[in-house]
Design a protein around this motif. Sequence first.
Motif, mmCIF file in Angstrom:
data_model
loop_
_atom_site.group_PDB
_atom_site.id
_atom_site.type_symbol
_atom_site.label_atom_id
_atom_site.label_comp_id
_atom_site.label_asym_id
_atom_site.label_seq_id
_atom_site.Cartn_x
_atom_site.Cartn_y
_atom_site.Cartn_z
ATOM 1 N N HIS A 19 84.069 45.592 33.329
ATOM 2 C CA HIS A 19 82.735 45.496 33.918
ATOM 3 C C HIS A 19 81.958 44.403 33.196
ATOM 4 O O HIS A 19 81.813 44.446 31.975
ATOM 5 N N GLY A 35 80.338 51.880 33.243
ATOM 6 C CA GLY A 35 80.403 51.220 34.533
ATOM 7 C C GLY A 35 79.614 49.939 34.562
ATOM 8 O O GLY A 35 79.081 49.485 33.534
ATOM 9 N N PRO A 36 79.536 49.313 35.737
ATOM 10 C CA PRO A 36 78.723 48.105 35.882
ATOM 11 C C PRO A 36 77.269 48.420 35.545
ATOM 12 O O PRO A 36 76.767 49.509 35.853
ATOM 13 N N SER A 37 76.603 47.474 34.948
ATOM 14 C CA SER A 37 75.237 47.737 34.480
ATOM 15 C C SER A 37 74.299 48.148 35.604
ATOM 16 O O SER A 37 73.401 48.965 35.404
ATOM 17 N N HIS A 38 74.514 47.609 36.809
ATOM 18 C CA HIS A 38 73.604 47.935 37.907
ATOM 19 C C HIS A 38 73.824 49.347 38.436
ATOM 20 O O HIS A 38 73.010 49.863 39.214
ATOM 21 N N GLU A 39 74.912 50.006 38.018
ATOM 22 C CA GLU A 39 75.190 51.363 38.483
ATOM 23 C C GLU A 39 74.881 52.438 37.440
ATOM 24 O O GLU A 39 74.845 53.621 37.771
ATOM 25 N N ILE A 40 74.698 52.034 36.189
ATOM 26 C CA ILE A 40 74.494 53.002 35.107
ATOM 27 C C ILE A 40 73.033 53.002 34.677
ATOM 28 O O ILE A 40 72.491 51.963 34.261
ATOM 29 N N GLU A 41 72.403 54.145 34.764
ATOM 30 C CA GLU A 41 71.019 54.275 34.336
ATOM 31 C C GLU A 41 70.978 54.624 32.848
ATOM 32 O O GLU A 41 71.605 55.585 32.407
#
Length: 403
Positions: A19, A35-41
């Motif tokens: 990722h 995960g990808p940064s845009h999917e992980i809060e």
Amino acid sequence: MSVLAFTGGRVVTGAGEVHEPGTVIVQDGVIAAVGPSHEIEVPTGAEIVDATGRWVLPGFVDAHTHLGVHEDGEGSAGADGSELSDPDMSAVRAIDAVNIEDRAFRDALAGGVTTTVVKPGSGNPIGGTSVAIKTWGGRTVDDQVVKHPVSVKSALGENPKSTWGGRNQLPRTRMGIALVIRRALIGAQEYAGKRDAAAATGEPFTRDLGKEALAAALAGDLTWDQHVHRHDDIATALRLADEFGLRIVLNHGTEGHKLARELAERDIPVIFGPVLASRGKVESREASVSNLVALARAGVRVALCTDHPVVPIDALALQAAVALRAGLSWEQALAAISSAAAEIAGLDHRVGALVPGLDGDVVVWSGDPLHAASVAEAVFIEGREVFRREGEDVVIADRWADA
């Protein structure tokens, strides 16, 4: 609750996913999300580790070392690897000889190695049981244990032959070494039968620590770590495995390529190496990293080891780089010091990859760890930062800080 968030870096999970940019969340010492940064809060209040421009990987696993039992610079005072009072030392435990203040533990951190399997030496046909530990932790080795025991260490070939060949007792030959092992395993079979019968009837029974360890190997609860170099010794190892139903793992496996088809068909893994050592004994005259490549191409599960102190433990990633140059794929070379090494050692339930539920052992690298110029910049074990580079200086956690 403690929460760490590694953000912005190239996250290589060791489980086949990359990722970029990626995020890794470690909560209370365990990986919670990857995960990808845009999917992980990122949770509110999390401590942020900015890995922008860096590589984020799982801590590496060295599946065969003598870390802490053969201490660098200590001479005989630190030589606790082989107990040579008897050819069969199945009762001894490597954990009892590990000195966690051995300087090499700090070297391990510098090389991104967070877990290692420490094994007895190879002077005995049966050397004792091994232990898997983290390379940093509490105040005793017990605080660093991942799994204990892991395996029974056994040796075939020149190591036990040269150790015992000049003594007025077995073994003096390869036949004698195999005889010592067979006698011990037969004795353990008989012991297990009597033990189980006594347990069923409630009769008293006297324990034998060595036979207990061997019985566990016979039951498949412990792997049988077989030190072996030559192809004929490998054949003997397979013969013993068939006779006694051992769950065998070959250690070193220098000439394993000659029996690669058999090993692949039987799914017998090889902890190969070290690949940076010289051909210092007659058994290693055919040593070559190309033998490792041949094993992998035949479908044999492989890991790399340093056999520290034979090769310093901080060179584990360098060995993977050498294997890469010899023909392993990048993914295979990385797995040989991470996920595959953990799986072969039976530790994949805890370490070897950045996967939710596994230990939060995370290393931030300056770049590709299989590139010789890359360095481990920060090392976290179970979510705790234990190593950091600050310019030319290195900061290591103080295990005695709250003494």
